[in-house]
Design an enzyme around this catalytic site. Structure first.
Site, PDB file in Angstrom:
ATOM      1  N   CYS A 187       0.865  -1.178   0.000  1.00  0.00           N
ATOM      2  CA  CYS A 187       0.000   0.000   0.000  1.00  0.00           C
ATOM      3  C   CYS A 187       0.901   1.227   0.000  1.00  0.00           C
ATOM      4  CB  CYS A 187      -0.886   0.004   1.241  1.00  0.00           C
ATOM      5  SG  CYS A 187      -2.036   1.397   1.305  1.00  0.00           S
ATOM      6  N   HIS A 205      -9.419  -3.299  -2.443  1.00  0.00           N
ATOM      7  CA  HIS A 205      -8.371  -2.594  -1.689  1.00  0.00           C
ATOM      8  C   HIS A 205      -8.715  -1.100  -1.581  1.00  0.00           C
ATOM      9  CE1 HIS A 205      -3.961  -1.856  -0.626  1.00  0.00           C
ATOM     10  NE2 HIS A 205      -4.399  -0.647  -0.905  1.00  0.00           N
ATOM     11  N   GLU A 206      -9.204  -0.535  -2.703  1.00  0.00           N
ATOM     12  CA  GLU A 206      -9.511   0.912  -2.700  1.00  0.00           C
ATOM     13  C   GLU A 206     -10.755   1.225  -1.886  1.00  0.00           C
ATOM     14  OE1 GLU A 206      -6.172   0.737  -4.586  1.00  0.00           O
ATOM     15  OE2 GLU A 206      -7.062   2.432  -3.521  1.00  0.00           O
ATOM     16  N   HIS A 262     -10.105   1.456   1.707  1.00  0.00           N
ATOM     17  CA  HIS A 262      -9.534   2.734   2.170  1.00  0.00           C
ATOM     18  C   HIS A 262     -10.639   3.731   2.542  1.00  0.00           C
ATOM     19  CE1 HIS A 262      -5.207   2.521   1.904  1.00  0.00           C
ATOM     20  NE2 HIS A 262      -5.230   2.085   0.664  1.00  0.00           N
TER      21      HIS A 262
HETATM   22  C1  LIG Z   1      -0.689  -5.256  -7.355  1.00  0.00           C
HETATM   23  C2  LIG Z   1       0.171  -4.091  -7.721  1.00  0.00           C
HETATM   24  N1  LIG Z   1       0.381  -3.121  -6.793  1.00  0.00           N
HETATM   25  C3  LIG Z   1       1.141  -2.070  -7.141  1.00  0.00           C
HETATM   26  N2  LIG Z   1       1.405  -1.061  -6.242  1.00  0.00           N
HETATM   27  N3  LIG Z   1       0.561  -0.909  -5.165  1.00  0.00           N
HETATM   28  C4  LIG Z   1      -0.697  -0.403  -5.413  1.00  0.00           C
HETATM   29  O1  LIG Z   1      -1.070  -0.048  -6.504  1.00  0.00           O
HETATM   30  C5  LIG Z   1      -1.584  -0.226  -4.210  1.00  0.00           C
HETATM   31  C6  LIG Z   1      -2.941  -0.855  -4.450  1.00  0.00           C
HETATM   32  C7  LIG Z   1      -2.854  -2.313  -4.888  1.00  0.00           C
HETATM   33  C8  LIG Z   1      -2.175  -3.244  -3.878  1.00  0.00           C
HETATM   34  C9  LIG Z   1      -2.828  -4.589  -4.097  1.00  0.00           C
HETATM   35  C10 LIG Z   1      -4.126  -4.367  -4.789  1.00  0.00           C
HETATM   36  C11 LIG Z   1      -4.251  -2.899  -5.072  1.00  0.00           C
HETATM   37  C12 LIG Z   1      -1.737   1.280  -4.007  1.00  0.00           C
HETATM   38  N4  LIG Z   1      -2.638   1.547  -2.901  1.00  0.00           N
HETATM   39  O2  LIG Z   1      -2.101   1.812  -1.700  1.00  0.00           O
HETATM   40  C13 LIG Z   1      -3.844   2.234  -3.224  1.00  0.00           C
HETATM   41  O3  LIG Z   1      -4.723   2.198  -2.157  1.00  0.00           O
HETATM   42  C14 LIG Z   1       1.709  -1.978  -8.411  1.00  0.00           C
HETATM   43  F1  LIG Z   1       2.450  -0.930  -8.740  1.00  0.00           F
HETATM   44  C15 LIG Z   1       1.454  -3.008  -9.315  1.00  0.00           C
HETATM   45  N5  LIG Z   1       1.958  -2.982 -10.598  1.00  0.00           N
HETATM   46  C16 LIG Z   1       1.559  -3.971 -11.580  1.00  0.00           C
HETATM   47  C17 LIG Z   1       1.284  -3.277 -12.898  1.00  0.00           C
HETATM   48  N6  LIG Z   1       2.446  -2.502 -13.333  1.00  0.00           N
HETATM   49  C18 LIG Z   1       2.160  -1.851 -14.604  1.00  0.00           C
HETATM   50  C19 LIG Z   1       3.351  -1.039 -15.063  1.00  0.00           C
HETATM   51  O4  LIG Z   1       3.716  -0.096 -14.052  1.00  0.00           O
HETATM   52  C20 LIG Z   1       4.029  -0.715 -12.774  1.00  0.00           C
HETATM   53  C21 LIG Z   1       2.807  -1.493 -12.289  1.00  0.00           C
HETATM   54  C22 LIG Z   1       3.114  -2.220 -10.986  1.00  0.00           C
HETATM   55  N7  LIG Z   1       0.690  -4.061  -8.961  1.00  0.00           N
HETATM   56 NI    NI Z   2      -3.627   1.248  -0.433  1.00  0.00          NI
END
Ligand SMILES: Cc1nc(NNC(=O)[C@H](CC2CCCC2)CN(O)CO)c(F)c(N2CCN3CCOC[C@@H]3C2)n1
Ligand code: NI
EC number: 3.5.1.88
Length: 181
Positions: free
Chosen positions: A108, A151-152, A155
């Site tokens: 997160c 997840h969102e 929040h």
């Molecule tokens: C799974 C994932 N979690 C990443 N980060 N965490 C987040 O998004 C948190 C939200 C996610 C955590 C688990 C479910 C929702 C943010 N949260 O706290 C908001 O509440 C990523 F960055 C990521 N990816 C995969 C796809 N990729 C495409 C190209 O660019 C990089 C990107 C990396 N996959």
């Molecule tokens: Ni988060």
């Protein structure tokens, strides 16, 4: 790019306020900023330039605004997009009995330390929300996009991903549950 609210800030444990329509200019800007963060953070060059942690979702309380709004940008294979939306006042109206969890666990942007373990969620959800025009939408999601939206929406209800990890058996998943890669 706004800086992200960190765990410990009470805003992350509060229930966010419902958003009124028509959207104020402030709320329109917020929706744009949330989605812009995700787009930029997923672009290799840009996220290096701005030192952004990549994200596939971002909720308003994480940028210090306790309102029911979250952006999701879930990429699919070969530069496709599985789900891209700004969810206003989202509610899960139904869900599968079957559980699912990301096999890699979750992180997160508001939680700096890694917390290991399966974040057990519903594999399929039906979400009702309003779009930026105020139209009520209903969408059925499964697997990865469903996990991100849960997840969102958590929040907006003051829930953080590690609340769902079983402390005693963090990697236990019931036999019917699905691990998502
Ligand atoms: C799974 C994932 N979690 C990443 N980060 N965490 C987040 O998004 C948190 C939200 C996610 C955590 C688990 C479910 C929702 C943010 N949260 O706290 C908001 O509440 C990523 F960055 C990521 N990816 C995969 C796809 N990729 C495409 C190209 O660019 C990089 C990107 C990396 N996959
Ligand atoms: Ni988060």
């Amino acid at each position: 790019m706004k800086d992200i609210t960190r765990d410990g800030d009470p805003i992350l444990r509060a229930r966010a306020k419902k958003v009124a329509f028509p959207l104020s200019d402030k709320d329109k800007q917020l929706a744009h900023d949330l989605m812009e963060y995700l787009v930029v953070s997923q672009d290799e060059e840009e996220n290096k330039k701005y030192h952004l942690r990549p994200g596939v979702g971002l909720a308003a309380p994480q940028v210090g605004v306790s309102e029911c709004m979250a952006a999701v940008l879930v990429p699919g294979p070969d530069d496709t997009i599985l789900f891209k939306e700004v969810l206003v006042n989202p509610v899960i109206i139904s869900n599968s009995v079957q559980d699912a969890a990301l096999s890699e666990g979750e992180g997160c942007l508001s939680v700096d330390n890694d917390v290991e373990g399966y974040v057990v969620r519903h594999d399929r959800v039906t979400i009702r929300y309003q779009n930026l025009e105020g139209e009520t939408k209903k969408v059925r999601l499964k697997n990865y996009p469903a996990i991100v939206c849960q997840h969102e929406i958590d929040h907006l209800n003051g829930i953080l991903f590690y609340d769902h990890i079983n402390k005693k058996t963090p990697f236990k998943m019931d036999p019917e549950g699905i691990l998502i890669d």
